[in-house]
Motif scaffolding. Sequence first.
Motif, PDB file in Angstrom:
ATOM      1  N   VAL A 405     -15.704  -6.019   5.128  1.00 34.65           N
ATOM      2  CA  VAL A 405     -15.210  -6.103   4.159  1.00 34.65           C
ATOM      3  C   VAL A 405     -14.591  -4.371   3.617  1.00 34.65           C
ATOM      4  O   VAL A 405     -12.865  -4.362   4.252  1.00 34.65           O
ATOM      5  N   VAL A 406     -14.936  -3.666   4.236  1.00 28.65           N
ATOM      6  CA  VAL A 406     -14.419  -1.984   4.177  1.00 28.65           C
ATOM      7  C   VAL A 406     -13.758  -1.805   5.517  1.00 28.65           C
ATOM      8  O   VAL A 406     -12.095  -0.949   4.922  1.00 28.65           O
ATOM      9  N   ILE A 407     -13.467  -2.365   6.677  1.00 28.81           N
ATOM     10  CA  ILE A 407     -12.865  -2.090   7.563  1.00 28.81           C
ATOM     11  C   ILE A 407     -11.442  -3.172   8.085  1.00 28.81           C
ATOM     12  O   ILE A 407     -10.476  -2.661   7.928  1.00 28.81           O
ATOM     13  N   LEU A 408     -11.649  -4.565   7.084  1.00 29.07           N
ATOM     14  CA  LEU A 408     -10.327  -5.048   6.901  1.00 29.07           C
ATOM     15  C   LEU A 408      -9.612  -4.161   5.642  1.00 29.07           C
ATOM     16  O   LEU A 408      -8.340  -4.341   6.429  1.00 29.07           O
ATOM     17  N   TYR A 409     -10.246  -3.173   5.022  1.00 26.26           N
ATOM     18  CA  TYR A 409      -9.027  -2.659   4.244  1.00 26.26           C
ATOM     19  C   TYR A 409      -8.644  -1.637   4.881  1.00 26.26           C
ATOM     20  O   TYR A 409      -6.721  -1.421   5.068  1.00 26.26           O
ATOM     21  N   TYR A 410      -9.010  -1.279   5.807  1.00 23.17           N
ATOM     22  CA  TYR A 410      -8.699   0.275   6.586  1.00 23.17           C
ATOM     23  C   TYR A 410      -7.590  -0.749   7.595  1.00 23.17           C
ATOM     24  O   TYR A 410      -6.743  -0.099   7.919  1.00 23.17           O
ATOM     25  N   GLY A 411      -7.860  -1.594   7.853  1.00 21.98           N
ATOM     26  CA  GLY A 411      -6.894  -2.827   9.328  1.00 21.98           C
ATOM     27  C   GLY A 411      -6.062  -2.569   8.878  1.00 21.98           C
ATOM     28  O   GLY A 411      -4.755  -2.277   9.732  1.00 21.98           O
ATOM     29  N   PHE A 412      -5.923  -3.287   7.609  1.00 19.57           N
ATOM     30  CA  PHE A 412      -4.026  -3.732   7.057  1.00 19.57           C
ATOM     31  C   PHE A 412      -3.875  -2.494   6.208  1.00 19.57           C
ATOM     32  O   PHE A 412      -2.709  -2.665   5.564  1.00 19.57           O
ATOM     33  N   VAL A 413      -4.770  -1.984   5.458  1.00 23.39           N
ATOM     34  CA  VAL A 413      -3.961  -0.631   4.189  1.00 23.39           C
ATOM     35  C   VAL A 413      -4.237   0.096   4.747  1.00 23.39           C
ATOM     36  O   VAL A 413      -3.136   1.764   4.585  1.00 23.39           O
ATOM     37  N   GLY A 414      -5.856   0.654   4.784  1.00 18.84           N
ATOM     38  CA  GLY A 414      -5.670   2.150   4.828  1.00 18.84           C
ATOM     39  C   GLY A 414      -4.839   2.835   6.046  1.00 18.84           C
ATOM     40  O   GLY A 414      -4.914   4.626   5.958  1.00 18.84           O
ATOM     41  N   SER A 415      -5.065   2.295   7.470  1.00 15.17           N
ATOM     42  CA  SER A 415      -4.412   2.936   8.172  1.00 15.17           C
ATOM     43  C   SER A 415      -2.914   3.967   8.962  1.00 15.17           C
ATOM     44  O   SER A 415      -3.198   3.962   9.391  1.00 15.17           O
ATOM     45  N   LYS A 416      -2.598   3.449   7.360  1.00 15.94           N
ATOM     46  CA  LYS A 416      -1.133   4.222   7.889  1.00 15.94           C
ATOM     47  C   LYS A 416      -0.720   4.825   7.835  1.00 15.94           C
ATOM     48  O   LYS A 416      -1.455   5.638   7.110  1.00 15.94           O
ATOM     49  N   PRO A 417      -0.435   5.778   8.953  1.00 15.57           N
ATOM     50  CA  PRO A 417      -0.191   7.268   8.663  1.00 15.57           C
ATOM     51  C   PRO A 417       0.902   7.639   7.978  1.00 15.57           C
ATOM     52  O   PRO A 417       1.177   7.508   7.613  1.00 15.57           O
ATOM     53  N   SER A 418       0.046   8.904   6.847  1.00 15.87           N
ATOM     54  CA  SER A 418       0.827   9.850   5.996  1.00 15.87           C
ATOM     55  C   SER A 418       0.610  11.093   5.735  1.00 15.87           C
ATOM     56  O   SER A 418      -0.735  10.700   6.315  1.00 15.87           O
ATOM     57  N   GLY A 419       1.116  12.248   4.950  1.00 14.29           N
ATOM     58  CA  GLY A 419       0.889  13.194   5.248  1.00 14.29           C
ATOM     59  C   GLY A 419       1.720  14.089   6.128  1.00 14.29           C
ATOM     60  O   GLY A 419       2.705  13.698   6.520  1.00 14.29           O
ATOM     61  N   PRO A 420       1.402  15.364   5.777  1.00 16.38           N
ATOM     62  CA  PRO A 420       2.508  16.203   6.920  1.00 16.38           C
ATOM     63  C   PRO A 420       2.444  16.476   8.216  1.00 16.38           C
ATOM     64  O   PRO A 420       1.684  16.803   8.550  1.00 16.38           O
ATOM     65  N   LEU A 421       2.685  14.690   8.382  1.00 18.17           N
ATOM     66  CA  LEU A 421       2.293  14.550  10.510  1.00 18.17           C
ATOM     67  C   LEU A 421       3.365  15.271  11.783  1.00 18.17           C
ATOM     68  O   LEU A 421       4.235  15.639  11.215  1.00 18.17           O
ATOM     69  N   TYR A 422       2.035  15.891  12.598  1.00 14.27           N
ATOM     70  CA  TYR A 422       2.560  16.217  13.232  1.00 14.27           C
ATOM     71  C   TYR A 422       3.403  15.421  14.839  1.00 14.27           C
ATOM     72  O   TYR A 422       2.315  14.931  14.348  1.00 14.27           O
ATOM     73  N   ASN A 423       4.271  15.766  15.241  1.00 17.90           N
ATOM     74  CA  ASN A 423       4.619  14.910  16.505  1.00 17.90           C
ATOM     75  C   ASN A 423       3.312  14.726  17.732  1.00 17.90           C
ATOM     76  O   ASN A 423       3.692  15.331  17.515  1.00 17.90           O
TER      77      ASN A 423
END
Length: 423
Positions: A405-423
């Motif tokens: 259930v936790v991994i389901l959340y990360y796959g669809f929602v939590g894994s989107k990159p955010s913050g001061p991202l480097y290329n």
Amino acid sequence: MSTKKSFILPGYLLTFALVTSLFFLWALPNTMNDVLIPHFMKSLELSRFKAGLIQSAFKLGYFVFALPAGLIMQRFGYRYGLVIGLILFALGCFLFWPAAIAGKYIFFLGALFVIASGLAFLELGANSLVVSMGDPSLAERRLNFAQAFNPIGAMSGVAIGTVFIFSDTDLTADQIEAMKAAGTFKAYLTEETMRVGPPYIGLGIIVLIFAFFISRAKFPEQEVKIIAQVKGSFAELKKYPHWYKGIMAQFFYLGAQLGTWSYFIQYVKENGGLSSKFAGAFLVGKLAAFMLGRFSSTIFMKYIRPAKLMGIYACINICLVTIGILFPGWIGIWAIFGTSFFMSVMYPTIFASAVKGLGPNAKLGASFLVMSLIGGAVLTPFMGLIADRWNAIAPAMIIPLLSYVVILYYGFVGSKPSGPLYN
């Protein structure tokens, strides 16, 4: 004019192949643990909970040494980190012989801790290196490809354990009582315990050979100076939600994977009426499904976003584990068997997603991801407690179910990159 994306850095194909072989190598002791658990339950007369401490000691080694491994590699580079890891790995294997002679469970746990401390260096270095050895947009595919060799090692580990550690003698209660009356039962247990020594000694020798080849290999740091002037910091890492959510997801993933594999032999024996050797063969098949999932996901990721694919697979596994809990028996066995195919994509995808865009913080961030493998140490004994309470493995599968259930959340929602991202 568009340029072709580089899957592997030009000139480093041999190094990539050598590092990829480490994924095979560290899988061997990981799945040999799944053989040690039922074997020590017999030869050292342990409860399910105490036997589950094998995974606790193992993952504690990862937890304790992951951050030092990251700091060492940040200072000296990947080569030194990998060689240190291989030496510790070999030392832990050699410690199995005196542990077997002593016949003390605590000594085996110590040897496993030393092995795992070496594997912390290997997993951190190899995963991070593979992610960085080509075009960043292909990082998930590249890591899934390298990780696909991990289940080949996992199958080999179970096969080695099944053939060389398991004996053909599963005694009945009446036979045990007869041997106790004859005074031969203690000698039988000692003989069973000694069976673990030779396979680990052989593995230690192979690991030292790998350490030599790694020490001679060409690494990208020699030319592009990856050991940067800018060092990572925890204060910076806290600015990346996809990183700390990835740690949470990896914690629960390892709990689900290790818990399922550690007790699968017992699940098959309880619900299928098979011997240890036949149940061990089922575990080999389960790992083959894991390997097939890894290779196939590398292809599927050409068409489906990796994190989305992981979310879909987590949803499927929630259904399969539910079947395994509600319908123990052959239906449940095949349902739990099938979870390996769909869990295969999770570790590399979580890892690559969590370190994406971290820049100079990547090595330190990866260290915390390796530390999250402590999930296997925490959740596996909980499964043992539940199994001991209900005197059955099936109810304990609630732990993997909640983890997906936790991994389901990360796959669809939590894994989107955010913050001061480097290329």
